[in-house]
Design a protein around this motif. Structure first.
Motif, mmCIF file in Angstrom:
data_model
loop_
_atom_site.group_PDB
_atom_site.id
_atom_site.type_symbol
_atom_site.label_atom_id
_atom_site.label_comp_id
_atom_site.label_asym_id
_atom_site.label_seq_id
_atom_site.Cartn_x
_atom_site.Cartn_y
_atom_site.Cartn_z
ATOM 1 N N ARG A 145 0.837 -1.205 0.000
ATOM 2 C CA ARG A 145 0.000 0.000 0.000
ATOM 3 C C ARG A 145 0.867 1.248 0.000
ATOM 4 O O ARG A 145 0.599 2.193 -0.755
ATOM 5 C CB ARG A 145 -0.925 -0.006 1.229
ATOM 6 N N ARG A 146 1.902 1.247 0.826
ATOM 7 C CA ARG A 146 2.816 2.399 0.838
ATOM 8 C C ARG A 146 3.537 2.523 -0.505
ATOM 9 O O ARG A 146 3.734 3.621 -1.017
ATOM 10 C CB ARG A 146 3.824 2.261 1.980
ATOM 11 N N PHE A 147 3.935 1.389 -1.061
ATOM 12 C CA PHE A 147 4.620 1.397 -2.358
ATOM 13 C C PHE A 147 3.721 1.984 -3.445
ATOM 14 O O PHE A 147 4.159 2.826 -4.250
ATOM 15 C CB PHE A 147 5.035 -0.027 -2.725
ATOM 16 N N LEU A 148 2.472 1.580 -3.475
ATOM 17 C CA LEU A 148 1.542 2.075 -4.479
ATOM 18 C C LEU A 148 1.254 3.559 -4.286
ATOM 19 O O LEU A 148 1.075 4.301 -5.260
ATOM 20 C CB LEU A 148 0.250 1.263 -4.441
ATOM 21 N N GLY A 149 1.211 3.993 -3.018
ATOM 22 C CA GLY A 149 1.023 5.403 -2.758
ATOM 23 C C GLY A 149 2.179 6.227 -3.292
ATOM 24 O O GLY A 149 1.982 7.296 -3.889
ATOM 25 N N LEU A 150 3.393 5.745 -3.091
ATOM 26 C CA LEU A 150 4.565 6.445 -3.631
ATOM 27 C C LEU A 150 4.583 6.397 -5.159
ATOM 28 O O LEU A 150 5.006 7.355 -5.814
ATOM 29 C CB LEU A 150 5.845 5.823 -3.069
ATOM 30 N N VAL A 210 -1.148 18.395 -4.056
ATOM 31 C CA VAL A 210 -0.641 18.997 -2.813
ATOM 32 C C VAL A 210 -0.954 18.107 -1.613
ATOM 33 O O VAL A 210 -0.127 17.950 -0.706
ATOM 34 C CB VAL A 210 -1.236 20.402 -2.622
ATOM 35 N N LEU A 211 -2.129 17.495 -1.602
ATOM 36 C CA LEU A 211 -2.493 16.607 -0.496
ATOM 37 C C LEU A 211 -1.641 15.345 -0.472
ATOM 38 O O LEU A 211 -1.460 14.728 0.581
ATOM 39 C CB LEU A 211 -3.972 16.228 -0.600
ATOM 40 N N MET A 212 -1.115 14.963 -1.637
ATOM 41 C CA MET A 212 -0.273 13.774 -1.698
ATOM 42 C C MET A 212 1.132 14.024 -1.164
ATOM 43 O O MET A 212 1.830 13.070 -0.788
ATOM 44 C CB MET A 212 -0.191 13.259 -3.135
ATOM 45 N N VAL A 213 1.563 15.275 -1.144
ATOM 46 C CA VAL A 213 2.934 15.582 -0.733
ATOM 47 C C VAL A 213 3.219 15.132 0.702
ATOM 48 O O VAL A 213 4.189 14.387 0.938
ATOM 49 C CB VAL A 213 3.244 17.082 -0.914
ATOM 50 N N PRO A 214 2.410 15.532 1.708
ATOM 51 C CA PRO A 214 2.712 15.055 3.065
ATOM 52 C C PRO A 214 2.568 13.546 3.211
ATOM 53 O O PRO A 214 3.241 12.939 4.054
ATOM 54 C CB PRO A 214 1.689 15.802 3.944
ATOM 55 N N LEU A 215 1.726 12.942 2.406
ATOM 56 C CA LEU A 215 1.573 11.487 2.466
ATOM 57 C C LEU A 215 2.838 10.799 1.975
ATOM 58 O O LEU A 215 3.292 9.812 2.560
ATOM 59 C CB LEU A 215 0.369 11.047 1.631
ATOM 60 N N ILE A 244 5.911 6.764 10.831
ATOM 61 C CA ILE A 244 4.826 6.194 11.627
ATOM 62 C C ILE A 244 5.206 6.193 13.104
ATOM 63 O O ILE A 244 4.406 6.565 13.975
ATOM 64 C CB ILE A 244 4.500 4.767 11.157
ATOM 65 N N ARG A 245 6.458 5.802 13.410
ATOM 66 C CA ARG A 245 6.911 5.791 14.805
ATOM 67 C C ARG A 245 6.961 7.202 15.368
ATOM 68 O O ARG A 245 6.589 7.437 16.527
ATOM 69 C CB ARG A 245 8.285 5.126 14.902
ATOM 70 N N LYS A 246 7.425 8.153 14.577
ATOM 71 C CA LYS A 246 7.575 9.522 15.052
ATOM 72 C C LYS A 246 6.222 10.182 15.305
ATOM 73 O O LYS A 246 6.028 10.867 16.323
ATOM 74 C CB LYS A 246 8.378 10.336 14.041
ATOM 75 N N LEU A 247 5.288 10.006 14.372
ATOM 76 C CA LEU A 247 3.976 10.623 14.502
ATOM 77 C C LEU A 247 3.056 9.865 15.448
ATOM 78 O O LEU A 247 2.159 10.454 16.059
ATOM 79 C CB LEU A 247 3.306 10.730 13.128
ATOM 80 N N GLY A 248 3.297 8.579 15.567
ATOM 81 C CA GLY A 248 2.368 7.736 16.316
ATOM 82 C C GLY A 248 1.244 7.261 15.409
ATOM 83 O O GLY A 248 0.821 7.992 14.502
ATOM 84 N N GLY A 249 0.775 6.055 15.678
ATOM 85 C CA GLY A 249 -0.230 5.452 14.808
ATOM 86 C C GLY A 249 -1.462 6.301 14.572
ATOM 87 O O GLY A 249 -1.853 6.541 13.422
ATOM 88 N N ASN A 262 -2.445 7.946 10.986
ATOM 89 C CA ASN A 262 -3.673 7.536 10.300
ATOM 90 C C ASN A 262 -4.548 8.735 9.956
ATOM 91 O O ASN A 262 -5.146 8.792 8.871
ATOM 92 C CB ASN A 262 -4.462 6.548 11.159
ATOM 93 N N ARG A 263 -4.628 9.696 10.875
ATOM 94 C CA ARG A 263 -5.424 10.894 10.586
ATOM 95 C C ARG A 263 -4.825 11.665 9.412
ATOM 96 O O ARG A 263 -5.551 12.148 8.539
ATOM 97 C CB ARG A 263 -5.515 11.792 11.828
ATOM 98 N N LEU A 264 -3.496 11.803 9.414
ATOM 99 C CA LEU A 264 -2.849 12.501 8.313
ATOM 100 C C LEU A 264 -3.111 11.790 6.991
ATOM 101 O O LEU A 264 -3.452 12.423 5.986
ATOM 102 C CB LEU A 264 -1.344 12.607 8.575
ATOM 103 N N HIS A 265 -2.993 10.480 6.990
ATOM 104 C CA HIS A 265 -3.114 9.729 5.741
ATOM 105 C C HIS A 265 -4.556 9.530 5.303
ATOM 106 O O HIS A 265 -4.793 9.004 4.202
ATOM 107 C CB HIS A 265 -2.369 8.400 5.856
ATOM 108 N N SER A 266 -5.496 9.986 6.118
ATOM 109 C CA SER A 266 -6.882 10.014 5.637
ATOM 110 C C SER A 266 -7.073 11.081 4.562
ATOM 111 O O SER A 266 -8.094 11.095 3.872
ATOM 112 C CB SER A 266 -7.851 10.254 6.804
ATOM 113 N N LEU A 267 -6.071 11.956 4.397
ATOM 114 C CA LEU A 267 -6.111 12.931 3.305
ATOM 115 C C LEU A 267 -6.161 12.253 1.940
ATOM 116 O O LEU A 267 -6.564 12.873 0.951
ATOM 117 C CB LEU A 267 -4.881 13.850 3.369
ATOM 118 N N VAL A 268 -5.750 11.008 1.883
ATOM 119 C CA VAL A 268 -5.765 10.299 0.599
ATOM 120 C C VAL A 268 -7.190 10.209 0.051
ATOM 121 O O VAL A 268 -7.393 10.216 -1.163
ATOM 122 C CB VAL A 268 -5.143 8.887 0.734
#
Length: 205
Positions: free
Chosen positions: A82-87, A130-135, A144-149, A153-159
Motif C-alpha cells: 500500500r505504501r509502495f503504491l502510494g509512492l 498537494v495533499l499527496m505531498v505530506p503522504l 509512523i513511529r515519530k507521529l504515532g499510529g 492515520n489521521r494525516l493519511h486520511s487525506l488520501v
C-alpha cells in the motif's frame, strides 16, 4: 489456512513487488519513446499530460484497494505494498505536474497561477497533488513511529480527499468520452464505500 491458500499467499508474496516495480517503471520509457518518435497524436503534450495523470490515478486507486484486500484475505503484509503504491501514485502525479509546468507552460509561473485559479478542474488537480505531498513524505516506518499510529492515520486520511479531487479533475478535464473517468470514479467510490461499511459493521465479541 488450507495448503492451497498458503501456497497462493507464498506465490503472491514472492512476485508482487517485482511485478509492481515493472508496472510503475516500464510505462515511463514507453511514453518518452512515443513522445520522441511523435507517436502521441496531433497534440502530444496534451496526450502526455493525460496519460501520466491516468497512471497517477490508477496507482492512487490501487493503493486504496489494498486495505479491503487485507481485510478480506487477512494478508497483513500487504501494508508495505500500500505504501509502495502510494509512492508510485505520487511519482506519476509529479510526472503529470512536470509535463504541465515544463512542457505545457515552460515555467511561466504567472500564467500557471492564473490557470490554477481560473479553471476549477486545474484547481482540483493541484489540490489532489498537494495533499499527496505530506503522504509521500511520511510514508516510511520511521514517520509512523515519530507521529504515532493515530496521528499518522489521521494525516493519511487525506488520501480520500485526494482521490476524490483527482477523479473530479479527470472528469472535468476530459469533458467528452467520459467512460474511463466514470469507471475510475466508480471504482474509487466503491472502495471508499467499503471502508464506511466495514467500520459500521458490528464487531462480534
Amino acid at each position: 489456512m488450507s495448503p492451497e491458500t498458503s501456497r497462493a499467499e507464498r506465490m503472491v508474496r514472492r512476485f508482487i513487488r517485482p511485478a509492481l516495480w515493472a508496472l510503475v517503471v516500464l510505462p515511463a520509457p514507453v511514453l518518452i519513446a512515443q513522445l520522441l518518435l511523435d507517436q502521441l497524436g496531433a497534440d502530444p503534450i496534451d496526450k502526455l499530460e493525460r496519460l501520466t495523470g491516468e497512471w497517477a490515478l490508477r496507482f492512487l486507486i490501487a493503493s486504496l484497494a489494498v486495505t479491503p484486500l487485507m481485510r478480506l484475505t487477512g494478508w497483513g503484509w500487504l501494508v508495505a505494498q500500500r505504501r509502495f503504491l502510494g509512492l508510485a501514485a505520487f511519482f506519476w502525479a509529479f510526472g503529470h505536474l512536470s509535463v504541465y509546468t515544463v512542457l505545457d507552460w515552460f515555467f511561466d509561473w504567472q500564467e500557471i497561477v492564473k490557470d490554477v485559479t481560473k479553471h476549477l478542474y486545474i484547481t482540483l488537480g493541484m489540490t489532489a497533488f498537494v495533499l499527496m505531498v505530506p503522504l509521500a513524505l511520511t510514508s516510511t516506518k520511521a514517520s509512523i513511529r515519530k507521529l504515532g499510529g493515530p496521528r499518522w492515520n489521521r494525516l493519511h486520511s487525506l488520501v480520500y480527499v485526494s482521490v476524490i479531487a483527482a477523479c473530479l479533475h479527470f472528469v472535468w478535464a476530459v469533458k467528452k468520452d467520459l467512460g474511463e473517468p466514470i469507471l475510475y470514479g466508480g471504482v474509487a467510490a466503491a472502495l471508499l464505500a467499503f471502508r464506511v461499511l466495514w467500520r459500521a459493521k458490528p464487531r462480534t465479541a
